[in-house]
Design a protein around this motif. Structure first.
Motif, mmCIF file in Angstrom:
data_model
loop_
_atom_site.group_PDB
_atom_site.id
_atom_site.type_symbol
_atom_site.label_atom_id
_atom_site.label_comp_id
_atom_site.label_asym_id
_atom_site.label_seq_id
_atom_site.Cartn_x
_atom_site.Cartn_y
_atom_site.Cartn_z
ATOM 1 N N UNK A 148 0.825 -1.220 0.000
ATOM 2 C CA UNK A 148 0.000 0.000 0.000
ATOM 3 C C UNK A 148 0.856 1.266 0.000
ATOM 4 N N UNK A 149 2.009 1.203 0.656
ATOM 5 C CA UNK A 149 2.892 2.363 0.782
ATOM 6 C C UNK A 149 3.822 2.535 -0.416
ATOM 7 N N UNK A 150 3.835 1.573 -1.317
ATOM 8 C CA UNK A 150 4.733 1.609 -2.461
ATOM 9 C C UNK A 150 4.319 2.725 -3.424
ATOM 10 N N UNK A 151 5.276 3.507 -3.893
ATOM 11 C CA UNK A 151 4.939 4.505 -4.914
ATOM 12 C C UNK A 151 4.481 3.795 -6.193
ATOM 13 N N UNK A 152 3.466 4.335 -6.808
ATOM 14 C CA UNK A 152 2.921 3.723 -8.019
ATOM 15 C C UNK A 152 3.997 3.523 -9.082
ATOM 16 N N UNK A 153 4.930 4.449 -9.169
ATOM 17 C CA UNK A 153 5.992 4.369 -10.182
ATOM 18 C C UNK A 153 6.888 3.146 -9.991
ATOM 19 N N UNK A 154 6.985 2.655 -8.768
ATOM 20 C CA UNK A 154 7.845 1.502 -8.483
ATOM 21 C C UNK A 154 7.306 0.217 -9.115
ATOM 22 N N UNK A 155 6.004 0.160 -9.347
ATOM 23 C CA UNK A 155 5.398 -1.048 -9.912
ATOM 24 C C UNK A 155 5.997 -1.426 -11.262
ATOM 25 N N UNK A 156 6.420 -0.454 -12.027
ATOM 26 C CA UNK A 156 6.989 -0.731 -13.351
ATOM 27 C C UNK A 156 8.505 -0.809 -13.343
ATOM 28 N N UNK A 157 9.113 -0.713 -12.169
ATOM 29 C CA UNK A 157 10.562 -0.848 -12.068
ATOM 30 C C UNK A 157 10.956 -2.324 -12.087
ATOM 31 N N UNK A 158 12.194 -2.568 -12.461
ATOM 32 C CA UNK A 158 12.730 -3.928 -12.484
ATOM 33 C C UNK A 158 12.768 -4.472 -11.052
ATOM 34 N N UNK A 159 12.293 -5.686 -10.910
ATOM 35 C CA UNK A 159 12.314 -6.374 -9.613
ATOM 36 C C UNK A 159 13.649 -7.112 -9.496
ATOM 37 N N UNK A 160 14.603 -6.532 -8.816
ATOM 38 C CA UNK A 160 15.930 -7.066 -8.542
ATOM 39 C C UNK A 160 16.801 -7.207 -9.794
ATOM 40 N N UNK A 161 16.308 -7.930 -10.767
ATOM 41 C CA UNK A 161 17.072 -8.232 -11.980
ATOM 42 C C UNK A 161 16.063 -8.331 -13.125
ATOM 43 N N UNK A 162 16.469 -7.921 -14.307
ATOM 44 C CA UNK A 162 15.543 -7.934 -15.444
ATOM 45 C C UNK A 162 14.925 -9.308 -15.700
ATOM 46 N N UNK A 163 15.636 -10.375 -15.364
ATOM 47 C CA UNK A 163 15.080 -11.717 -15.584
ATOM 48 C C UNK A 163 13.836 -11.966 -14.731
ATOM 49 N N UNK A 164 13.650 -11.173 -13.663
ATOM 50 C CA UNK A 164 12.471 -11.320 -12.798
ATOM 51 C C UNK A 164 11.343 -10.356 -13.172
ATOM 52 N N UNK A 165 11.552 -9.567 -14.243
ATOM 53 C CA UNK A 165 10.535 -8.648 -14.727
ATOM 54 C C UNK A 165 10.331 -7.498 -13.730
ATOM 55 N N UNK A 166 9.081 -7.021 -13.576
ATOM 56 C CA UNK A 166 8.803 -5.825 -12.770
ATOM 57 C C UNK A 166 8.198 -6.189 -11.410
ATOM 58 N N UNK A 167 8.124 -5.186 -10.557
ATOM 59 C CA UNK A 167 7.434 -5.367 -9.275
ATOM 60 C C UNK A 167 5.989 -5.788 -9.523
ATOM 61 N N UNK A 168 5.318 -5.119 -10.457
ATOM 62 C CA UNK A 168 3.916 -5.436 -10.747
ATOM 63 C C UNK A 168 3.756 -6.899 -11.158
ATOM 64 N N UNK A 169 4.603 -7.373 -12.037
ATOM 65 C CA UNK A 169 4.529 -8.769 -12.506
ATOM 66 C C UNK A 169 4.702 -9.743 -11.339
ATOM 67 N N UNK A 170 5.624 -9.443 -10.432
ATOM 68 C CA UNK A 170 5.861 -10.308 -9.284
ATOM 69 C C UNK A 170 4.722 -10.260 -8.277
ATOM 70 N N UNK A 171 4.141 -9.096 -8.072
ATOM 71 C CA UNK A 171 3.014 -8.972 -7.136
ATOM 72 C C UNK A 171 1.798 -9.696 -7.707
ATOM 73 N N UNK A 172 1.506 -9.463 -8.988
ATOM 74 C CA UNK A 172 0.401 -10.189 -9.631
ATOM 75 C C UNK A 172 0.641 -11.694 -9.569
ATOM 76 N N UNK A 173 1.873 -12.105 -9.843
ATOM 77 C CA UNK A 173 2.222 -13.521 -9.787
ATOM 78 C C UNK A 173 2.027 -14.100 -8.398
ATOM 79 N N UNK A 174 2.368 -13.319 -7.381
ATOM 80 C CA UNK A 174 2.198 -13.797 -5.998
ATOM 81 C C UNK A 174 0.715 -14.013 -5.691
ATOM 82 N N UNK A 175 -0.129 -13.092 -6.119
ATOM 83 C CA UNK A 175 -1.572 -13.227 -5.885
ATOM 84 C C UNK A 175 -2.106 -14.466 -6.605
ATOM 85 N N UNK A 176 -1.709 -14.649 -7.858
ATOM 86 C CA UNK A 176 -2.153 -15.827 -8.617
ATOM 87 C C UNK A 176 -1.629 -17.120 -7.997
ATOM 88 N N UNK A 177 -0.392 -17.101 -7.555
ATOM 89 C CA UNK A 177 0.217 -18.254 -6.904
ATOM 90 C C UNK A 177 -0.567 -18.626 -5.642
#
Length: 164
Positions: free
Chosen positions: A109-138
């Protein structure tokens, strides 16, 4: 409502308090499971305890990144649950899952919206948004498994000759 707030709401729904998608959630499904049931092995399926540990393993790993740490989790260790040998140990695992889930949601909730499209650690892991969506689906994927395993355990308890 901001995108991080919407994602946090979806995350809480699957883990803590929602009924919108699956008409249940982890907390609802696990609230009446005993440590014996959590450890019950059905054929070659993972146990409820293993799946609970597995989900918390990933939540905890992503939490570490949210808090500025490294991504230290590895898929190969995601089912390495220590033995659950008492109701207290089972409840401790559940307590950790609930606390980690709430902390995950709050930091999201506290994450800046702009961070969602940033790389999550390494480009091979895609973005924060992709990982958060993936966690919910998982989480929904394993919630379905837990729900079915729990039904099989209850069915077997009431029909001792059904699968023999």
């Amino acid at each position: 409502m901001s995108t991080p707030s919407q994602l946090a709401k979806r995350f809480r729904e699957v883990l803590l308090d929602g009924k919108w998608i699956a008409n249940t959630n982890f907390k609802d499904q696990l609230s009446d499971v005993t440590w014996h049931q959590a450890n019950t092995k059905i054929a070659d399926l993972n146990t409820i305890a293993m799946l609970t540990f597995h989900i918390d393993y990933y939540i905890d790993g992503i939490l570490n990144v949210f808090e500025g740490g490294n991504l230290e989790i590895k898929d190969q260790f995601s089912f390495d649950i220590p033995p659950i040998e008492s109701q207290e140990q089972w409840e401790s695992l559940l307590h950790k899952l609930w606390n980690d889930s709430e902390k995950f949601s709050t930091l999201l909730e506290q994450m800046p919206e702009s961070q969602l499209n940033e790389v999550f650690i390494d480009e091979k892991y895609n973005t924060y948004l992709r990982n958060i969506d993936g966690m919910i689906e998982h989480c929904y994927y394993h919630l379905g498994q837990i729900t079915l395993i729990k039904k099989i355990i209850h069915f077997n308890a009431n029909n001792t000759d059904a699968f023999h």
